[in-house]
Design a protein around this motif. Structure first.
Motif, PDB file in Angstrom:
ATOM      1  N   TYR A  12    -134.976 -50.980  76.236  1.00 22.76           N
ATOM      2  CA  TYR A  12    -135.002 -49.485  76.679  1.00 22.76           C
ATOM      3  C   TYR A  12    -135.131 -48.615  75.524  1.00 22.76           C
ATOM      4  O   TYR A  12    -134.241 -48.015  74.694  1.00 22.76           O
ATOM      5  N   THR A  13    -136.571 -48.176  75.308  1.00 21.50           N
ATOM      6  CA  THR A  13    -136.652 -47.301  74.187  1.00 21.50           C
ATOM      7  C   THR A  13    -136.696 -45.898  74.715  1.00 21.50           C
ATOM      8  O   THR A  13    -136.821 -45.747  75.976  1.00 21.50           O
ATOM      9  N   PRO A  14    -136.982 -44.977  73.820  1.00 22.69           N
ATOM     10  CA  PRO A  14    -137.310 -43.622  74.464  1.00 22.69           C
ATOM     11  C   PRO A  14    -138.430 -43.514  75.311  1.00 22.69           C
ATOM     12  O   PRO A  14    -138.589 -42.957  76.475  1.00 22.69           O
ATOM     13  N   LEU A  15    -139.434 -44.282  74.999  1.00 24.35           N
ATOM     14  CA  LEU A  15    -140.624 -44.417  75.881  1.00 24.35           C
ATOM     15  C   LEU A  15    -140.385 -45.096  77.128  1.00 24.35           C
ATOM     16  O   LEU A  15    -140.765 -44.447  78.270  1.00 24.35           O
ATOM     17  N   THR A  16    -139.800 -46.234  77.340  1.00 27.49           N
ATOM     18  CA  THR A  16    -139.760 -46.917  78.455  1.00 27.49           C
ATOM     19  C   THR A  16    -138.688 -46.030  79.156  1.00 27.49           C
ATOM     20  O   THR A  16    -138.865 -46.264  80.633  1.00 27.49           O
ATOM     21  N   LEU A  17    -137.785 -45.473  78.819  1.00 26.88           N
ATOM     22  CA  LEU A  17    -136.833 -44.727  79.648  1.00 26.88           C
ATOM     23  C   LEU A  17    -137.444 -43.732  80.277  1.00 26.88           C
ATOM     24  O   LEU A  17    -137.026 -43.112  81.347  1.00 26.88           O
ATOM     25  N   LYS A  18    -138.499 -43.142  79.750  1.00 22.06           N
ATOM     26  CA  LYS A  18    -139.131 -41.963  80.591  1.00 22.06           C
ATOM     27  C   LYS A  18    -139.763 -42.528  81.607  1.00 22.06           C
ATOM     28  O   LYS A  18    -140.213 -41.840  82.745  1.00 22.06           O
ATOM     29  N   LEU A  19    -140.221 -43.850  81.821  1.00 19.54           N
ATOM     30  CA  LEU A  19    -140.947 -44.439  82.669  1.00 19.54           C
ATOM     31  C   LEU A  19    -139.869 -45.026  83.678  1.00 19.54           C
ATOM     32  O   LEU A  19    -140.304 -45.493  84.880  1.00 19.54           O
ATOM     33  N   VAL A  24    -138.708 -48.634  87.960  1.00 20.08           N
ATOM     34  CA  VAL A  24    -137.666 -49.585  88.175  1.00 20.08           C
ATOM     35  C   VAL A  24    -136.978 -48.944  89.637  1.00 20.08           C
ATOM     36  O   VAL A  24    -136.809 -49.920  90.743  1.00 20.08           O
ATOM     37  N   LEU A  25    -136.537 -47.771  89.581  1.00 17.85           N
ATOM     38  CA  LEU A  25    -135.864 -47.067  90.967  1.00 17.85           C
ATOM     39  C   LEU A  25    -137.004 -46.865  91.901  1.00 17.85           C
ATOM     40  O   LEU A  25    -136.489 -46.809  92.969  1.00 17.85           O
ATOM     41  N   GLY A  26    -138.297 -46.457  91.505  1.00 18.74           N
ATOM     42  CA  GLY A  26    -139.044 -46.340  92.417  1.00 18.74           C
ATOM     43  C   GLY A  26    -140.049 -47.484  92.884  1.00 18.74           C
ATOM     44  O   GLY A  26    -139.781 -48.253  93.874  1.00 18.74           O
ATOM     45  N   ILE A  27    -140.937 -47.779  91.957  1.00 16.54           N
ATOM     46  CA  ILE A  27    -141.757 -48.966  92.515  1.00 16.54           C
ATOM     47  C   ILE A  27    -141.199 -50.139  92.806  1.00 16.54           C
ATOM     48  O   ILE A  27    -141.368 -50.978  93.882  1.00 16.54           O
ATOM     49  N   SER A  28    -140.648 -50.734  91.739  1.00 22.74           N
ATOM     50  CA  SER A  28    -139.980 -52.055  91.606  1.00 22.74           C
ATOM     51  C   SER A  28    -138.969 -52.122  92.899  1.00 22.74           C
ATOM     52  O   SER A  28    -138.815 -53.417  93.492  1.00 22.74           O
ATOM     53  N   SER A  36    -133.659 -50.027  98.637  1.00 27.82           N
ATOM     54  CA  SER A  36    -134.147 -48.574  98.706  1.00 27.82           C
ATOM     55  C   SER A  36    -133.067 -48.039  97.701  1.00 27.82           C
ATOM     56  O   SER A  36    -132.088 -48.066  97.995  1.00 27.82           O
ATOM     57  N   THR A  37    -133.557 -47.242  96.862  1.00 32.28           N
ATOM     58  CA  THR A  37    -132.539 -46.510  95.721  1.00 32.28           C
ATOM     59  C   THR A  37    -131.921 -45.318  96.614  1.00 32.28           C
ATOM     60  O   THR A  37    -130.815 -45.384  96.381  1.00 32.28           O
ATOM     61  N   TYR A 122    -127.547 -52.825  88.077  1.00 36.18           N
ATOM     62  CA  TYR A 122    -128.677 -53.205  87.392  1.00 36.18           C
ATOM     63  C   TYR A 122    -128.175 -54.009  86.016  1.00 36.18           C
ATOM     64  O   TYR A 122    -129.100 -53.577  84.971  1.00 36.18           O
ATOM     65  N   LEU A 123    -127.187 -54.112  85.663  1.00 35.63           N
ATOM     66  CA  LEU A 123    -126.618 -54.638  84.359  1.00 35.63           C
ATOM     67  C   LEU A 123    -126.463 -55.975  84.201  1.00 35.63           C
ATOM     68  O   LEU A 123    -127.093 -56.857  83.420  1.00 35.63           O
TER      69      LEU A 123
END
Length: 224
Positions: A12-19, A24-28, A36-37, A122-123
């Motif tokens: 979880y980098t600043p870049l991956t956190l933006k996605l 994760v909560l949408g597509i996956s 469903s989230t 999701y931990l």
């Protein structure tokens, strides 16, 4: 164990956190994990949260704005980027403290019996080892609960969940990179681990995910 723990958190980098929210909560969640989230995870998050709340494994802080504005929120994560992202999520959120901590290590005594509720969304599937080995985490964080407090969350099941082709692809990639460590995680093992530490345990499967809650830690200790 600390090196393995950080292997998952470092994804979880600043870049991956933006996605994260989109992927994760949408597509996956919709197409891989079938949970469903909006319809399942958000209601579960808000249902069990108390006035003094600790969120562990904070991600982007997506769920936090759904809590009442009167909630006092503390955040705990090994990754400083996640703590920073979650603490900036919404200016209306009352963040009391950000705690950088490895949950495989003993919770500092100043946090013992402090929280009405602790969430772990999701931990568990990101932590190394089997669920029995992850029980150490359950024991550690439970010490931060008040006697009548609730531990709750959600985790993605392993191979026993019979994942779809898409889900299997993600499982293979994430487990090979150390982002997930959940191939052996089952609904039954989670129930067993929670029941070893709490009196009132509720475990419900939704798609390839298990949502759970557990209360009565203090009573379990008295009965032991």
């Amino acid at each position: 164990m600390k090196k393995l723990t950080s292997a998952g958190s470092q994804a979880y980098t600043p870049l991956t956190l933006k996605l994260y929210d989109w992927w994760v909560l949408g597509i996956s969640n919709k197409y891989a994990w079938k949970c469903s989230t909006k319809e399942k995870l958000i209601p579960h998050f808000t249902k069990h949260a108390g006035m003094e709340h600790l969120d562990i494994g904070v991600g982007t802080g997506f769920y936090l704005p759904h809590l009442p504005s009167t909630t006092n929120i503390s955040l705990m994560d090994l990754n400083p980027s996640s703590l920073a992202a979650a603490s900036r999520r919404d200016s209306a959120i009352k963040i009391k403290e950000c705690i950088q901590h490895d949950v495989f290590e003993t919770i500092p005594i100043k946090y013992h019996a402090k929280f009405d509720s602790i969430s772990m969304f999701y931990l568990l599937h990101c932590l190394p080892g089997t669920l029995k080995e992850k029980e150490r985490v359950i024991v550690n964080v439970a010490n931060a609960l008040k006697p009548d407090g609730t531990l709750y969350g959600a985790t993605i099941l392993g191979d026993s969940a019979a994942h779809s082709r898409f889900g299997n692809k993600l499982m293979k990639i994430y487990n090979s990179k150390g982002i997930f460590s959940n191939r052996e995680d089952s609904e039954q093992d989670l129930h067993s681990v929670l029941s070893s530490n709490f009196v009132d345990v509720n475990v419900v499967r939704v798609g390839k995910v298990v949502i759970f809650s557990a209360k009565g830690r203090a009573l379990k200790q008295r009965l032991a």
